[in-house]
Design an enzyme around this catalytic site. Structure first.
Site, PDB file in Angstrom:
ATOM      1  N   SER A  41      29.811  63.719  86.251  1.00 36.43           N
ATOM      2  CA  SER A  41      29.919  62.555  85.359  1.00 36.43           C
ATOM      3  C   SER A  41      28.798  62.663  84.337  1.00 36.43           C
ATOM      4  O   SER A  41      27.756  63.276  84.614  1.00 36.43           O
ATOM      5  CB  SER A  41      29.718  61.268  86.158  1.00 36.43           C
ATOM      6  OG  SER A  41      29.442  60.182  85.287  1.00 36.43           O
ATOM      7  N   VAL A  86      37.578  63.749 102.510  1.00 39.70           N
ATOM      8  CA  VAL A  86      36.752  64.932 102.223  1.00 39.70           C
ATOM      9  C   VAL A  86      35.249  64.681 102.409  1.00 39.70           C
ATOM     10  O   VAL A  86      34.447  65.604 102.288  1.00 39.70           O
ATOM     11  CB  VAL A  86      37.041  65.531 100.817  1.00 39.70           C
ATOM     12  CG1 VAL A  86      38.417  66.173 100.773  1.00 39.70           C
ATOM     13  CG2 VAL A  86      36.877  64.504  99.714  1.00 39.70           C
ATOM     14  N   TYR A 115      25.155  56.672  92.378  1.00 35.36           N
ATOM     15  CA  TYR A 115      26.243  57.455  91.765  1.00 35.36           C
ATOM     16  C   TYR A 115      25.647  58.572  90.899  1.00 35.36           C
ATOM     17  O   TYR A 115      26.056  59.729  90.980  1.00 35.36           O
ATOM     18  CB  TYR A 115      27.127  56.520  90.932  1.00 35.36           C
ATOM     19  CG  TYR A 115      28.311  57.185  90.254  1.00 35.36           C
ATOM     20  CD1 TYR A 115      29.435  57.561  90.982  1.00 35.36           C
ATOM     21  CD2 TYR A 115      28.312  57.423  88.876  1.00 35.36           C
ATOM     22  CE1 TYR A 115      30.530  58.163  90.363  1.00 35.36           C
ATOM     23  CE2 TYR A 115      29.403  58.022  88.244  1.00 35.36           C
ATOM     24  CZ  TYR A 115      30.507  58.387  88.994  1.00 35.36           C
ATOM     25  OH  TYR A 115      31.585  58.978  88.364  1.00 35.36           O
ATOM     26  N   LYS A 165      26.063  62.611  91.408  1.00 32.98           N
ATOM     27  CA  LYS A 165      26.692  63.426  90.367  1.00 32.98           C
ATOM     28  C   LYS A 165      25.717  64.467  89.794  1.00 32.98           C
ATOM     29  O   LYS A 165      26.135  65.548  89.376  1.00 32.98           O
ATOM     30  CB  LYS A 165      27.256  62.534  89.258  1.00 32.98           C
ATOM     31  CG  LYS A 165      28.449  61.685  89.714  1.00 32.98           C
ATOM     32  CD  LYS A 165      29.592  62.537  90.231  1.00 32.98           C
ATOM     33  CE  LYS A 165      30.873  61.761  90.435  1.00 32.98           C
ATOM     34  NZ  LYS A 165      31.971  62.586  90.984  1.00 32.98           N
ATOM     35  N   ILE A 214      36.559  57.208  81.210  1.00 32.66           N
ATOM     36  CA  ILE A 214      37.980  57.574  81.282  1.00 32.66           C
ATOM     37  C   ILE A 214      38.735  56.382  81.871  1.00 32.66           C
ATOM     38  O   ILE A 214      38.290  55.787  82.863  1.00 32.66           O
ATOM     39  CB  ILE A 214      38.181  58.810  82.211  1.00 32.66           C
ATOM     40  CG1 ILE A 214      37.221  59.962  81.855  1.00 32.66           C
ATOM     41  CG2 ILE A 214      39.642  59.250  82.197  1.00 32.66           C
ATOM     42  CD1 ILE A 214      37.441  60.619  80.523  1.00 32.66           C
ATOM     43  N   ASN A 247      37.316  66.853  92.992  1.00 32.45           N
ATOM     44  CA  ASN A 247      37.473  65.704  92.101  1.00 32.45           C
ATOM     45  C   ASN A 247      37.281  64.367  92.817  1.00 32.45           C
ATOM     46  O   ASN A 247      36.927  63.376  92.172  1.00 32.45           O
ATOM     47  CB  ASN A 247      38.884  65.773  91.468  1.00 32.45           C
ATOM     48  CG  ASN A 247      39.283  64.472  90.827  1.00 32.45           C
ATOM     49  OD1 ASN A 247      38.843  64.146  89.732  1.00 32.45           O
ATOM     50  ND2 ASN A 247      40.112  63.676  91.512  1.00 32.45           N
ATOM     51  N   GLY A 268      41.210  64.351  96.099  1.00 32.35           N
ATOM     52  CA  GLY A 268      41.369  63.030  95.475  1.00 32.35           C
ATOM     53  C   GLY A 268      42.394  63.047  94.360  1.00 32.35           C
ATOM     54  O   GLY A 268      42.134  62.555  93.263  1.00 32.35           O
ATOM     55  N   ALA A 269      43.574  63.598  94.667  1.00 37.96           N
ATOM     56  CA  ALA A 269      44.573  63.788  93.606  1.00 37.96           C
ATOM     57  C   ALA A 269      45.714  62.775  93.683  1.00 37.96           C
ATOM     58  O   ALA A 269      46.732  62.955  93.027  1.00 37.96           O
ATOM     59  CB  ALA A 269      45.112  65.204  93.652  1.00 37.96           C
ATOM     60  N   ARG A 291      45.501  59.662  92.659  1.00 34.30           N
ATOM     61  CA  ARG A 291      45.431  58.724  91.523  1.00 34.30           C
ATOM     62  C   ARG A 291      44.567  59.323  90.412  1.00 34.30           C
ATOM     63  O   ARG A 291      43.876  60.314  90.611  1.00 34.30           O
ATOM     64  CB  ARG A 291      44.812  57.390  91.982  1.00 34.30           C
ATOM     65  CG  ARG A 291      45.629  56.676  93.026  1.00 34.30           C
ATOM     66  CD  ARG A 291      45.038  55.347  93.445  1.00 34.30           C
ATOM     67  NE  ARG A 291      43.873  55.479  94.304  1.00 34.30           N
ATOM     68  CZ  ARG A 291      42.631  55.097  93.981  1.00 34.30           C
ATOM     69  NH1 ARG A 291      42.392  54.554  92.819  1.00 34.30           N
ATOM     70  NH2 ARG A 291      41.645  55.245  94.839  1.00 34.30           N
TER      71      ARG A 291
HETATM   72  P1  NAP Z   1      40.072  56.902  90.809  1.00 30.19           P
HETATM   73  O1  NAP Z   1      41.165  56.586  89.839  1.00 30.19           O
HETATM   74  O2  NAP Z   1      39.342  55.793  91.481  1.00 30.19           O
HETATM   75  O3  NAP Z   1      40.665  57.910  91.911  1.00 30.19           O
HETATM   76  C1  NAP Z   1      39.812  58.395  92.904  1.00 30.19           C
HETATM   77  C2  NAP Z   1      40.561  59.416  93.731  1.00 30.19           C
HETATM   78  O4  NAP Z   1      39.630  59.921  94.705  1.00 30.19           O
HETATM   79  C3  NAP Z   1      41.739  58.827  94.480  1.00 30.19           C
HETATM   80  O5  NAP Z   1      42.833  59.719  94.423  1.00 30.19           O
HETATM   81  C4  NAP Z   1      41.217  58.697  95.913  1.00 30.19           C
HETATM   82  O6  NAP Z   1      42.210  58.917  96.889  1.00 30.19           O
HETATM   83  C5  NAP Z   1      40.238  59.848  95.969  1.00 30.19           C
HETATM   84  N1  NAP Z   1      39.224  59.687  97.035  1.00 30.19           N
HETATM   85  C6  NAP Z   1      38.230  58.773  97.112  1.00 30.19           C
HETATM   86  N2  NAP Z   1      37.531  58.947  98.252  1.00 30.19           N
HETATM   87  C7  NAP Z   1      38.105  59.994  98.893  1.00 30.19           C
HETATM   88  C8  NAP Z   1      37.830  60.671 100.121  1.00 30.19           C
HETATM   89  N3  NAP Z   1      36.829  60.284 100.913  1.00 30.19           N
HETATM   90  N4  NAP Z   1      38.621  61.708 100.471  1.00 30.19           N
HETATM   91  C9  NAP Z   1      39.652  62.111  99.676  1.00 30.19           C
HETATM   92  N5  NAP Z   1      39.962  61.515  98.520  1.00 30.19           N
HETATM   93  C10 NAP Z   1      39.189  60.472  98.137  1.00 30.19           C
HETATM   94  O7  NAP Z   1      38.933  57.769  90.101  1.00 30.19           O
HETATM   95  P2  NAP Z   1      38.995  58.716  88.807  1.00 30.19           P
HETATM   96  O8  NAP Z   1      38.522  57.931  87.652  1.00 30.19           O
HETATM   97  O9  NAP Z   1      40.268  59.448  88.754  1.00 30.19           O
HETATM   98  O10 NAP Z   1      37.793  59.715  89.184  1.00 30.19           O
HETATM   99  C11 NAP Z   1      37.995  61.054  89.584  1.00 30.19           C
HETATM  100  C12 NAP Z   1      36.649  61.762  89.517  1.00 30.19           C
HETATM  101  O11 NAP Z   1      36.150  61.702  88.187  1.00 30.19           O
HETATM  102  C13 NAP Z   1      35.578  61.131  90.407  1.00 30.19           C
HETATM  103  O12 NAP Z   1      34.792  62.141  90.992  1.00 30.19           O
HETATM  104  C14 NAP Z   1      34.764  60.318  89.440  1.00 30.19           C
HETATM  105  O13 NAP Z   1      33.456  60.100  89.885  1.00 30.19           O
HETATM  106  C15 NAP Z   1      34.821  61.192  88.207  1.00 30.19           C
HETATM  107  N6  NAP Z   1      34.553  60.457  86.961  1.00 30.19           N
HETATM  108  C16 NAP Z   1      35.355  59.444  86.540  1.00 30.19           C
HETATM  109  C17 NAP Z   1      35.038  58.769  85.359  1.00 30.19           C
HETATM  110  C18 NAP Z   1      35.862  57.633  84.832  1.00 30.19           C
HETATM  111  O14 NAP Z   1      35.438  56.993  83.837  1.00 30.19           O
HETATM  112  N7  NAP Z   1      37.013  57.323  85.404  1.00 30.19           N
HETATM  113  C19 NAP Z   1      33.904  59.146  84.617  1.00 30.19           C
HETATM  114  C20 NAP Z   1      33.115  60.185  85.092  1.00 30.19           C
HETATM  115  C21 NAP Z   1      33.441  60.846  86.252  1.00 30.19           C
HETATM  116  P3  NAP Z   1      42.844  57.770  97.864  1.00 30.19           P
HETATM  117  O15 NAP Z   1      43.173  56.597  96.996  1.00 30.19           O
HETATM  118  O16 NAP Z   1      44.041  58.474  98.428  1.00 30.19           O
HETATM  119  O17 NAP Z   1      41.799  57.465  98.909  1.00 30.19           O
END
Ligand code: NAP
Length: 243
Positions: A138, A60, A151, A155, A184, A86, A8-9, A11
């Site tokens: 998370s 994934v 969720y 997690k 974040i 991720n 998931g890299a 974005r």
């Molecule tokens: P995001 O901006 O929504 O990006 C999510 C990424 O995951 C995208 O690159 C997306 O790729 C990829 N993804 C989703 N489903 C997928 C799949 N089935 N196979 C492969 N790739 C997949 O989210 P983020 O905020 O960066 O979050 C990254 C991680 O941090 C997540 O695990 C999230 O739960 C965790 N997190 C985030 C926060 C927050 O506040 N943002 C807080 C706690 C934990 P595509 O677009 O190419 O599908």
């Protein structure tokens, strides 16, 4: 050169982590699912700046796609030295409105994906007696989030997987750790208004909202060969929101 796979890299946190690892001399494999053009743009930025990277499409949450991705990686490099699980999705819903499909999707993207990727990555790591696995959980996996029960459960599962796998792989020179981010600013939190962010920052001891860079830097630290005595840990990167 060490190879890191970041799921998931395309974005958000994953993309920033890919940039940072490339800047620090790692070969970066950028996994994406839907966002091809964004992943391509990130790849060309990294290469323009002298980094070594490639992109691989795989959902994934699907074990067959993960297996195929690792067949490609194995053929090219033998395996990965560092795996960062991720990829993730979030959803806000009242518990009683969560459908079977919502539940299954949440568990498969956030938790089963980590299982599939660890299972594929480990044989190479065990053979070379070295590896770093970093799972992105998370703070809601630590304390539970209202209207995010599925969720939070997924997690929390990531935390359990991390701890148990760390116990199993310690003697193989492989560390397994978890980062539990707080709020974040990424696409995942884009539904929050400026007012929401302001309120959340006020509730946070540091008075700030986190950035993808905060998480990327923690992953870089855990991935270092000198971080070998840290395993089975959950590192909260949340400005003190939960302690
Ligand atoms: P995001 O901006 O929504 O990006 C999510 C990424 O995951 C995208 O690159 C997306 O790729 C990829 N993804 C989703 N489903 C997928 C799949 N089935 N196979 C492969 N790739 C997949 O989210 P983020 O905020 O960066 O979050 C990254 C991680 O941090 C997540 O695990 C999230 O739960 C965790 N997190 C985030 C926060 C927050 O506040 N943002 C807080 C706690 C934990 P595509 O677009 O190419 O599908």
């Amino acid at each position: 050169m060490q190879t890191v796979l970041i799921t998931g890299a395309s974005r958000g946190i994953g993309a920033k982590t890919a940039e940072l690892f490339a800047q620090n001399g790692y070969r970066v494999i950028i996994n994406f699912n839907n966002s091809l053009s964004v992943a391509e743009k990130l790849l060309s930025e990294i290469i323009k700046n002298g980094g070594v990277a490639e992109i691989i499409k795989a959902d994934v949450s699907d074990s067959a796609e993960v297996n195929k991705m690792f067949e490609l990686i194995t053929a090219e490099y033998g395996g990965v030295d560092i795996l960062i699980n991720n990829a993730g999705i979030a959803q806000t819903k009242l518990f009683t409105d969560i459908t079977d499909d919502d539940w299954d999707r949440m568990i498969s993207v956030n938790l089963s994906s980590a299982f599939y990727c660890c299972r594929s990555a480990l044989p190479y790591m065990i053979r070379q007696h070295y590896g770093r696995i970093i799972n992105i959980s998370s703070m809601w996996g630590q304390v539970g989030g209202s209207c995010e029960v599925h969720y939070s459960a997924a997690k929390a599962g990531v935390i359990g997987l991390t701890k148990a796998l760390a116990m199993e792989e310690g003697l193989s020179g492989i560390t397994v750790n978890c980062i539990a981010p707080g709020v974040i600013k990424t696409d995942m939190t884009s539904s929050l208004s400026t007012e929401d962010f302001k309120e959340l920052a006020e509730q946070t001891p540091t008075g700030t909202i986190g950035t993808p860079d905060d998480i990327a830097r923690t992953a870089l630290f855990l991935a270092d060969k000198n971080s070998s005595f840290i395993t089975g840990q959950v590192i909260g990167v949340n400005g003190g929101f939960t302690v």
